[in-house]
Design an enzyme around this catalytic site. Structure first.
Site, mmCIF file in Angstrom:
data_model
loop_
_atom_site.group_PDB
_atom_site.id
_atom_site.type_symbol
_atom_site.label_atom_id
_atom_site.label_comp_id
_atom_site.label_asym_id
_atom_site.label_seq_id
_atom_site.Cartn_x
_atom_site.Cartn_y
_atom_site.Cartn_z
ATOM 1 N N ARG A 1 -7.423 11.896 -8.011
ATOM 2 C CA ARG A 1 -8.287 11.264 -9.007
ATOM 3 C C ARG A 1 -9.745 11.718 -8.892
ATOM 4 O O ARG A 1 -10.454 11.745 -9.885
ATOM 5 C CB ARG A 1 -8.203 9.740 -8.908
ATOM 6 N N GLU B 1 0.834 -1.209 0.000
ATOM 7 C CA GLU B 1 0.000 0.000 0.000
ATOM 8 C C GLU B 1 0.867 1.257 0.000
ATOM 9 O O GLU B 1 1.974 1.258 0.519
ATOM 10 C CB GLU B 1 -0.900 0.006 1.249
ATOM 11 N N GLU C 1 -3.554 -3.352 -9.313
ATOM 12 C CA GLU C 1 -4.470 -4.210 -10.063
ATOM 13 C C GLU C 1 -5.467 -3.393 -10.874
ATOM 14 O O GLU C 1 -6.044 -3.906 -11.820
ATOM 15 C CB GLU C 1 -5.179 -5.187 -9.114
#
Ligand code: NAG
Ligand code: NAG
Length: 329
Positions: free
Chosen positions: A168, A103, A220
């Site tokens: 984002r 992480e 991922e």
């Protein structure tokens, strides 16, 4: 090759091209203690040889074997809220502690707990002692033909966590003004794992937006959500240069290639009307295939293999300093 969606459990990396280290007969088997089950998820402990071809490694989760273990692997997220979750007993002189973390600092807290305790790192950062990327591409022995799945939709994004302040969020809101985006996930359209690839593969583009900008942090979201579903990744994350260390430059679109979200939207709409140009984003697929690195057992077996390659003696005064300096991308 005709495109088919794989079931996600078949993506376990079995044919790793990292050559297994064959252990000399006299070399003793290494015992690796899984200190905590990562995210409380149990996994098989006997697969190093049978699945990953790594010999001379024994994994255990039995803390009674602490005094015999050659290494103890600590998964950061499961120990980060209390220092006392780390082993409290004195360690044998040969024992190495391995810091395991996939992480970014946004999620991995209290890194100062780790001062003067660890001997090795195992993370997504390429400069870790044991490098564990979320995925990678592998060159094919010979070029292959492929079929791009039929595309009837434009842009998809699957998002489960809205981290306040993450770049984002803002970028998505701006982009959404200029191009329609289908959002799946919590509070949005639902998408089951079984339907994931079938659904996402119908989209031309996938927003592989990372929650953090951190060196080598390509998750991922990129490897599985976009690449394995054959949607062209539009990435927001580390720099284009950093992505290109791992992935061909013509395999993805980077938000930083455009001065604004509007510029990106215009470009995606252009590609939507220009099949030949759109298809160029798949050219790399004749030469490479995607391999994901999944399975907790996979990571712990690689930790054991890494032990043999690492120096016998080494310590990391500040894991925090090492990990945070990585933002120099
Ligand atoms: C790929 O397609 C080309 C053109 O249709 C054909 O000549 C070639 O034999 C094919 N290659 C393979 C490996 O199927
Ligand atoms: C591991 O790190 C600890 C703490 O820095 C150090 O005391 C110990 O000697 C190191 N052990 C090995 C085998 O490198």
């Amino acid at each position: 090759m005709v495109f088919t969606c794989k079931h996600r459990d078949t993506t376990v990396d079995q044919l790793s091209n990292d050559s297994p280290i064959s252990v000399h007969n006299k070399e003793k088997e290494l015992l690796v203690l899984v200190w905590v089950w990562p995210f409380s998820e149990h996994f098989p402990l006997n697969t190093c040889q049978s699945v990953y071809g790594i010999s001379g490694c024994k994994l255990t989760a039995d803390r009674n074997l602490y005094n015999k273990a050659d290494a103890v692997v600590m998964h950061h997220i499961d120990i980060m809220y209390d220092k006392r979750l780390l082993p409290q007993d004195p360690r044998p002189h040969y024992q190495r502690w391995i810091w395991f973390n996939m992480e970014p600092p946004l999620i991995a807290k209290n890194l100062h707990f780790l001062d003067n305790m660890f001997n090795m790192t195992m993370t997504f950062r390429q400069d870790s002692d044991v490098y564990r990327p979320y995925g990678r591409i592998e060159a094919l022995k010979q070029p292959q033909n492929f079929t791009i799945p039929a595309k009837s939709k434009l842009v998809a994004w699957v998002v489960s966590q809205w981290y306040p302040g993450a770049r984002r969020n803002e970028y998505y809101e701006e982009l959404d003004k200029y191009i329609p985006i289908d959002v799946y996930g919590k509070n949005h359209m639902t998408l089951s794992w079984d339907d994931f690839c079938k659904t996402i593969s119908q989209y031309k583009f996938y927003l592989a937006f990372e929650n953090s900008i951190h060196k080598d942090y390509i998750t991922e979201k990129f490897w599985h959500n976009a690449f394995e579903s054959w949607a062209v990744p539009v990435v927001l994350g580390t720099s284009r240069k950093n992505y290109e260390r791992f992935i061909p430059g013509d395999a993805f679109i980077h938000v930083d290639d455009f001065p604004s979200a509007k510029g990106l939207a215009d470009y995606l709409l252009q590609l939507d009307n220009d099949d030949e140009r759109y298809k160029k984003y798949f050219n790399w697929r004749s030469l490479y295939r995607v391999r994901r690195e999944t399975g907790w057992d996979n990571h712990y077996c690689k930790a054991c293999r890494g032990l043999r390659q690492a120096p016998d003696y080494q310590f990391i005064p500040s894991v925090e300093k090492w990990f945070l300096k990585g933002n120099n991308v």
